[in-house]
Design an enzyme around this catalytic site. Sequence first.
Site, mmCIF file in Angstrom:
data_model
loop_
_atom_site.group_PDB
_atom_site.id
_atom_site.type_symbol
_atom_site.label_atom_id
_atom_site.label_comp_id
_atom_site.label_asym_id
_atom_site.label_seq_id
_atom_site.Cartn_x
_atom_site.Cartn_y
_atom_site.Cartn_z
ATOM 1 N N LYS A 1 0.842 -1.206 0.000
ATOM 2 C CA LYS A 1 0.000 0.000 0.000
ATOM 3 C C LYS A 1 0.873 1.251 0.000
ATOM 4 O O LYS A 1 0.600 2.214 -0.703
ATOM 5 C CB LYS A 1 -0.966 -0.025 1.196
ATOM 6 C CG LYS A 1 -2.090 -1.038 0.983
ATOM 7 C CD LYS A 1 -2.884 -1.371 2.237
ATOM 8 C CE LYS A 1 -3.809 -2.548 1.929
ATOM 9 N NZ LYS A 1 -4.524 -3.070 3.100
ATOM 10 N N GLN B 1 -5.347 -1.811 9.324
ATOM 11 C CA GLN B 1 -5.120 -3.132 8.722
ATOM 12 C C GLN B 1 -5.728 -4.225 9.610
ATOM 13 O O GLN B 1 -5.410 -4.316 10.796
ATOM 14 C CB GLN B 1 -3.606 -3.353 8.547
ATOM 15 C CG GLN B 1 -3.245 -4.616 7.805
ATOM 16 C CD GLN B 1 -3.717 -4.634 6.345
ATOM 17 O OE1 GLN B 1 -3.539 -3.669 5.617
ATOM 18 N NE2 GLN B 1 -4.334 -5.724 5.934
ATOM 19 N N ASP C 1 -11.449 2.137 3.264
ATOM 20 C CA ASP C 1 -11.729 0.703 3.148
ATOM 21 C C ASP C 1 -13.223 0.463 2.918
ATOM 22 O O ASP C 1 -13.622 -0.648 2.582
ATOM 23 C CB ASP C 1 -11.295 -0.023 4.437
ATOM 24 C CG ASP C 1 -10.078 -0.902 4.220
ATOM 25 O OD1 ASP C 1 -9.759 -1.193 3.048
ATOM 26 O OD2 ASP C 1 -9.452 -1.301 5.226
#
Length: 286
Positions: free
Chosen positions: A53, A97, A120
């Site tokens: 990322k 995460q 997300d």
Amino acid sequence: MNTQIIDGKLIAETIKSELKNKVLTLKEQSITPGLAVILVGENPASQVYVNNKKKACEYVGMKSFSYELPAQTSEKEVLDLVETLNNDNHVHGILVQLPLPKHMDEQKIILKIDPAKDVDGFHPQNVGALSIGLEGLVSCTPAGVIELLKRSEIEIAGKHCVVVGRSNIVGKPVSLLLLREHATVTICHSRTKNLETVLKQADIVIAAVGITKFITGSMLKPGVVVIDVGINRDENGKLCGDVDFKSCQSVASHITPVPGGVGPMTIAMLMHNCVLAATNQGGASN
Ligand code: NAD
């Protein structure tokens, strides 16, 4: 069957180069999109994802802010960090995460993220927006599946899409997105009876089961489009999907490989969400 293998890597590269240009335009307006990534603990797979990322941010010209915290960090410390990032106008996207260590309540932490920075797409406000057709940030893997279909010029409207899997991360949101694209959608899961009968009716199959080579060619209708979301390891430790590629390739008109199909799209769509979030928020200085 003259099967087309959908090259997710190439499509993801194209999306990232388009985003590079959008980032340049934002920079001309003194906005540099910024993504903050919070990683708690030392899960090796998560560390790989987080590094990928960061690299993608660099490639498209965005800033990345990384918070790598020890496994024993308290839930309150993570909540406080999210709060700080919510109020930081250099940060347009916040990603925690997953999975988090067991002593933390994932939902509580996701709820704390400002929905405008929830790149997300896991915050209930964004999930709700998707379900009633409002604008919002859409979770990356499901958005990547739709983008793969569209950029491969596969018509979705009116098609019978069978989604295998009903998770909050893949199955449910991809079903909602397909519905938004006017497909007829059937969602199958672990309690579905006669899965093969349902699969045989599909024009498009989305496999998000998490079981190695679960779907085989004999379950499918000739000419079907097969999108394999699965990321598993086979008996030799080799990366593979939920679809038995060899037998499905012989009946499908289009199929995604693993690796090189849906996987690269997830990061490309994360970058897309960050640029969208920065555009919507505007105003932050370089
Ligand atoms: P999950 O375990 O949360 O959900 C799996 C789903 O499959 C469940 O809804 C379950 O009902 C269904 N299922 C299980 N057994 C079944 C059966 N016998 N018949 C029909 N349905 C059955 O998994 P997930 O998070 O949705 O992930 C699915 C797969 O996608 C995994 O392999 C995961 O690694 C992969 N994944 C890939 C990406 C990516 O970037 N490409 C992102 C997320 C997940």
